[in-house]
Design an enzyme around this catalytic site. Structure first.
Site, PDB file in Angstrom:
ATOM      1  N   LEU A 292       0.823  -1.195   0.000  1.00 11.60           N
ATOM      2  CA  LEU A 292       0.000   0.000   0.000  1.00 11.60           C
ATOM      3  C   LEU A 292       0.862   1.251   0.000  1.00 11.60           C
ATOM      4  O   LEU A 292       2.030   1.225   0.400  1.00 11.60           O
ATOM      5  CB  LEU A 292      -0.909  -0.001   1.227  1.00 11.60           C
ATOM      6  CG  LEU A 292      -1.784  -1.243   1.408  1.00 11.60           C
ATOM      7  CD1 LEU A 292      -2.622  -1.118   2.663  1.00 11.60           C
ATOM      8  CD2 LEU A 292      -2.653  -1.476   0.190  1.00 11.60           C
ATOM      9  N   ASP A 396      -3.034  -1.512  11.413  1.00 14.91           N
ATOM     10  CA  ASP A 396      -1.921  -2.460  11.269  1.00 14.91           C
ATOM     11  C   ASP A 396      -0.652  -1.971  11.966  1.00 14.91           C
ATOM     12  O   ASP A 396      -0.548  -0.822  12.389  1.00 14.91           O
ATOM     13  CB  ASP A 396      -1.661  -2.653   9.769  1.00 14.91           C
ATOM     14  CG  ASP A 396      -1.027  -3.989   9.440  1.00 14.91           C
ATOM     15  OD1 ASP A 396      -0.778  -4.789  10.356  1.00 14.91           O
ATOM     16  OD2 ASP A 396      -0.800  -4.242   8.239  1.00 14.91           O
ATOM     17  N   GLU A 399       3.278  -3.456  16.167  1.00 17.40           N
ATOM     18  CA  GLU A 399       4.443  -4.109  16.772  1.00 17.40           C
ATOM     19  C   GLU A 399       5.774  -3.598  16.230  1.00 17.40           C
ATOM     20  O   GLU A 399       6.823  -4.154  16.563  1.00 17.40           O
ATOM     21  CB  GLU A 399       4.350  -5.625  16.563  1.00 17.40           C
ATOM     22  CG  GLU A 399       4.307  -6.101  15.127  1.00 17.40           C
ATOM     23  CD  GLU A 399       2.960  -5.930  14.462  1.00 17.40           C
ATOM     24  OE1 GLU A 399       2.070  -6.742  14.692  1.00 17.40           O
ATOM     25  OE2 GLU A 399       2.795  -4.965  13.694  1.00 17.40           O
ATOM     26  N   ARG A 446      -3.910  -6.671  14.751  1.00 16.03           N
ATOM     27  CA  ARG A 446      -3.201  -7.923  15.013  1.00 16.03           C
ATOM     28  C   ARG A 446      -2.236  -7.775  16.183  1.00 16.03           C
ATOM     29  O   ARG A 446      -1.931  -8.733  16.877  1.00 16.03           O
ATOM     30  CB  ARG A 446      -2.428  -8.372  13.777  1.00 16.03           C
ATOM     31  CG  ARG A 446      -1.268  -7.460  13.406  1.00 16.03           C
ATOM     32  CD  ARG A 446      -0.498  -7.932  12.205  1.00 16.03           C
ATOM     33  NE  ARG A 446       0.704  -7.133  12.001  1.00 16.03           N
ATOM     34  CZ  ARG A 446       1.598  -7.352  11.039  1.00 16.03           C
ATOM     35  NH1 ARG A 446       1.430  -8.347  10.205  1.00 16.03           N
ATOM     36  NH2 ARG A 446       2.655  -6.582  10.922  1.00 16.03           N
ATOM     37  N   ASP A 463      -0.826 -12.587   9.809  1.00 13.71           N
ATOM     38  CA  ASP A 463      -0.513 -12.992   8.435  1.00 13.71           C
ATOM     39  C   ASP A 463      -0.143 -14.469   8.349  1.00 13.71           C
ATOM     40  O   ASP A 463       1.037 -14.821   8.273  1.00 13.71           O
ATOM     41  CB  ASP A 463       0.646 -12.143   7.893  1.00 13.71           C
ATOM     42  CG  ASP A 463       0.306 -10.665   7.850  1.00 13.71           C
ATOM     43  OD1 ASP A 463      -0.890 -10.322   7.926  1.00 13.71           O
ATOM     44  OD2 ASP A 463       1.232  -9.851   7.745  1.00 13.71           O
ATOM     45  N   HIS A 528      -9.490 -12.002   2.349  1.00 18.81           N
ATOM     46  CA  HIS A 528      -8.289 -11.234   2.024  1.00 18.81           C
ATOM     47  C   HIS A 528      -7.688 -11.839   0.753  1.00 18.81           C
ATOM     48  O   HIS A 528      -7.622 -13.052   0.606  1.00 18.81           O
ATOM     49  CB  HIS A 528      -7.284 -11.313   3.171  1.00 18.81           C
ATOM     50  CG  HIS A 528      -6.247 -10.232   3.158  1.00 18.81           C
ATOM     51  ND1 HIS A 528      -5.493  -9.926   2.042  1.00 18.81           N
ATOM     52  CD2 HIS A 528      -5.829  -9.380   4.139  1.00 18.81           C
ATOM     53  CE1 HIS A 528      -4.669  -8.934   2.330  1.00 18.81           C
ATOM     54  NE2 HIS A 528      -4.847  -8.586   3.597  1.00 18.81           N
TER      55      HIS A 528
END
Length: 671
Positions: A292, A396, A399, A446, A463, A528
């Site tokens: 993206l 998203d 982390e 996530r 993922d 997805h």
């Protein structure tokens, strides 16, 4: 012998030590010959490469604190009588509070008494092992890795290329909390790197790379009450928004063509609640696949007249969802604005810290700066997303905080790294609240850590590889839902069909269909296209897959009345939608280690087919009730394993014979 009682916690002091019990369960035991606490120093080496970490520690000192001087609720701990105390312990309510008396301490160890047959669960969101007993779990938010199995070829190749293979313990969402089959829970209040080690029969060992602020104990007569207590401690999510029950959220990243594809899927009978276009911000091509363009606003070239199309979808009962993360690409239009205002984390020389994300560079917005957090919540999420018409998004990359940046609050980034997902969740939640849309707009994450439950309304499993592999495939999201659900995260879902396609690993129609079967019995169905959409089969490219997916969305919608009751229960009591079998059958020890089946609420048992070419599955049915096989209507006694035919389209699903929703469940065979 002195005895002091504080709530349910009982402290007993003896001449050579002390013990602590919680509702009759011994949770701490110390004497000079067998100390429970150790302190010392370590020299760590930590390196990050695109969210993957290499971490090593050299222990300079590990000293047992054998001598305890007890003064009421305070205990001074030293290595021996006559030596200066190095640590002070206070017992306050259900917690142990610590104060370091030695500035050189940067390592702490605590041993908790254990039983040989004990089970432990939690640790945040664990993908490989639900029952953590017998293994060691570092708790550090990171990319979980590709394959996550050091014996597999794909993990070896990922390690070799990008240090991205991972291992069984790697997770986006760690949390230093566990639940014991002895019906107590332990939580370490710290953001430092920590480790849960459950490899010894006689004790569990907790390691923290700092003296923790406190360690909490919670107990309850039942697992359900214990989960309720933990959800109160960490936060509960609101009920799912009403629009979710209309069907699946369809993930497409095909620019303006996404709308025509959605129409064709609806014409084929797919029930739809939302269209999720993560590429609403534009895209760029990299060697990893389609990525993206990280400039969080609508891209008119890729999605012309998007605001109007969003309004048209809304009129049809379909919501539009997008994507955002805490980074801004250096070639994005928002980057100069944020840099001029001083909103980015800085490097050691005081300049904007630049992070390599794989063929493009970014700055990380510093959420410890209140002005930066407010700007991101209001100007990006509020104005450019919610006001634009979005009803949800993937939040998203929580982390990814680098460990070598300088932050506005002055705290070492190594201590802020684990805290970052919770700060990121709070930014999103505040933006939603500012528009009065809490419980109606839905973002999903996530990454997580302690306290994310209070802010994030929905987890997704990250993922996974596009395969049936044991440590990175379909089965791992069941384990993820069960482990995180025990700690107050009521809603969990995953990318239908998986995400990561590398080194020739691609989806099969079978995988896509089996994943959809599982998703129909979770909080949210969402598809997805994955990181390489053109290499992998998509739902609308195969007539059989499309017809199967349409039926699974009808099943999801059919079960909406039941799911609504579970959502109300989650908001009121903190109980997860997907539950381990032992939550309602705690006196059946055979349920304690099951991680590839789950209860969907109290009345449905779901055992997804998670291996390729499997036409039958053996399922354990808990004792204490009879179970009805949904597709055949056959009744089975509990307390035994049964094998049922499981062709594609008929995953093993059972309902309690005495279920209050029995007519609704029985009608599934006709959907």
């Amino acid at each position: 012998m002195a005895r002091i009682s504080d709530m349910a916690m009982k402290f007993e002091a003896a001449p050579d030590g002390f013990s602590l019990s919680l509702n009759g369960r011994t949770v701490l035991r110390h004497h000079a010959g067998s100390p429970c606490m150790f302190v010392g120093q370590g020299q760590e080496r930590m390196g990050m490469y695109r969210g993957n970490f290499e971490i090593e520690d050299y222990i300079v000192e590990r000293s047992p604190l054998r001598h305890a001087e007890v003064d009421g609720h305070r205990i001074a701990l030293s290595e021996a009588e006559g030596r200066a105390p190095r640590l002070e312990l206070s017992i306050v309510g259900n917690a142990l509070r610590f104060r370091s008396l030695d500035a050189g301490i940067n390592r702490f160890w605590l041993r908790i008494p254990a039983d040989a047959e004990e089970h432990v669960w939690g640790g945040g969101e664990q993908m490989s092992y639900f029952d953590m007993r017998g293994r060691r779990f570092p708790l550090w938010t990171s990319e979980p890795g590709v394959g996550r199995d050091k014996t597999s070829e794909i993990t070896f190749k990922s390690d070799l290329k990008d240090k991205a293979g991972g291992d069984y313990h790697n997770t986006n969402y760690p949390q230093p909390t566990y639940i014991s089959s002895r019906r107590y829970a332990l939580h370490v209040e710290t953001t430092a790197y920590s480790v849960f080690d459950f490899r010894r029969d006689a004790f569990h060992e907790i390691e923290v790379w700092a003296v923790p602020e406190r360690i909490e104990f919670h107990s309850a007569p039942s697992f359900i009450e214990l989960v309720e207590a933990l959800s109160l401690r960490f936060g509960r999510q609101p009920e799912l928004p009403d629009w979710i029950y209309n069907g699946a959220i369809i993930g497409l990243k095909d620019g303006i063509n996404s709308f025509a594809r959605l129409d064709r899927m609806r014409a084929a009978g797919v029930q739809v609640s939302g269209l999720w276009c993560e590429d609403w911000v534009g895209s760029r091509q990299t060697s990893f696949g389609s990525r993206l363009f990280w400039d969080w606003q609508a891209n008119d070239q890729r999605y012309p007249d998007l605001r109007q199309r969003i309004a048209e979808l809304h009129d049809q009962g379909i919501r539009f969802l997008g994507y955002v993360n805490p980074y801004l690409a250096v070639d994005a239009t928002l980057f100069p604005e944020a840099e001029a205002a001083g909103y980015f984390a800085r490097d050691r020389s005081g300049r904007t810290a630049i992070v390599d994300f794989g063929e493009f560079d970014c700055g990380v917005v510093d959420f410890t700066n209140p002005e930066a957090a407010e700007w991101f919540a209001e100007e990006i999420i509020g104005r450019r997303m919610l006001d634009f018409g979005l009803s949800g998004w993937m939040a998203d990359f929580g982390e990814y905080l680098p460990i070598d940046v300088e932050l506005s609050n002055g705290v070492d980034a190594k201590l802020m790294h684990n805290a970052w997902p919770t700060l990121w969740a709070e930014v999103n939640a505040k933006a939603v609240e500012s528009r009065g849309r809490t419980g109606e707009a839905l973002f999903f994450m996530r990454a997580g850590f302690t306290g994310v439950q209070k802010h994030c309304p929905l987890l997704w499993g990250g993922d996974q590889s596009v395969d049936f592999s044991r440590h990175d495939g379909l089965v791992t999201v069941i384990c993820a839902a069960l482990s995180s659900g025990l700690l107050g995260n009521a809603y969990h879902h995953s990318d239908i069909g998986g995400y990561t396609s590398l080194f020739g690993n691609v989806r099969t129609p079978e995988l896509l269909m089996r994943w959809a079967e599982m998703a129909a019995f979770t909080s949210v169905m969402r598809s997805h296209e994955g990181n390489r959409p053109r290499d992998n089969i998509q739902i609308d490219q195969d007539p059989d897959v499309l017809a199967h997916f349409a039926r699974m969305t009808r099943i999801y919608v059919h079960l909406a009345p039941y799911l609504k009751t579970l959502s109300k229960e989650a908001a009121a009591r903190g109980l997860p939608v997907q539950r381990p079998l032992f939550l309602h059958h705690e006196h059946d020890p055979k349920t304690h280690a099951i991680q590839d089946a789950y209860l969907y609420g109290p009345e449905l048992l779901v055992a997804p087919v998670w291996q390729a070419a499997q036409e039958a599955r053996t399922v354990y049915l808990p004792v204490g009730t009879s179970w009805v096989h949904v597709w055949s209507g056959e009744i089975y006694d509990g307390g035994k394993e049964v094998t049922v035919a499981s062709p594609v389209g008929s995953p093993p699903v059972f309902y309690r014979a005495d279920a209050s929703f029995a007519p609704l469940f029985a009608a599934l065979r006709d959907v």
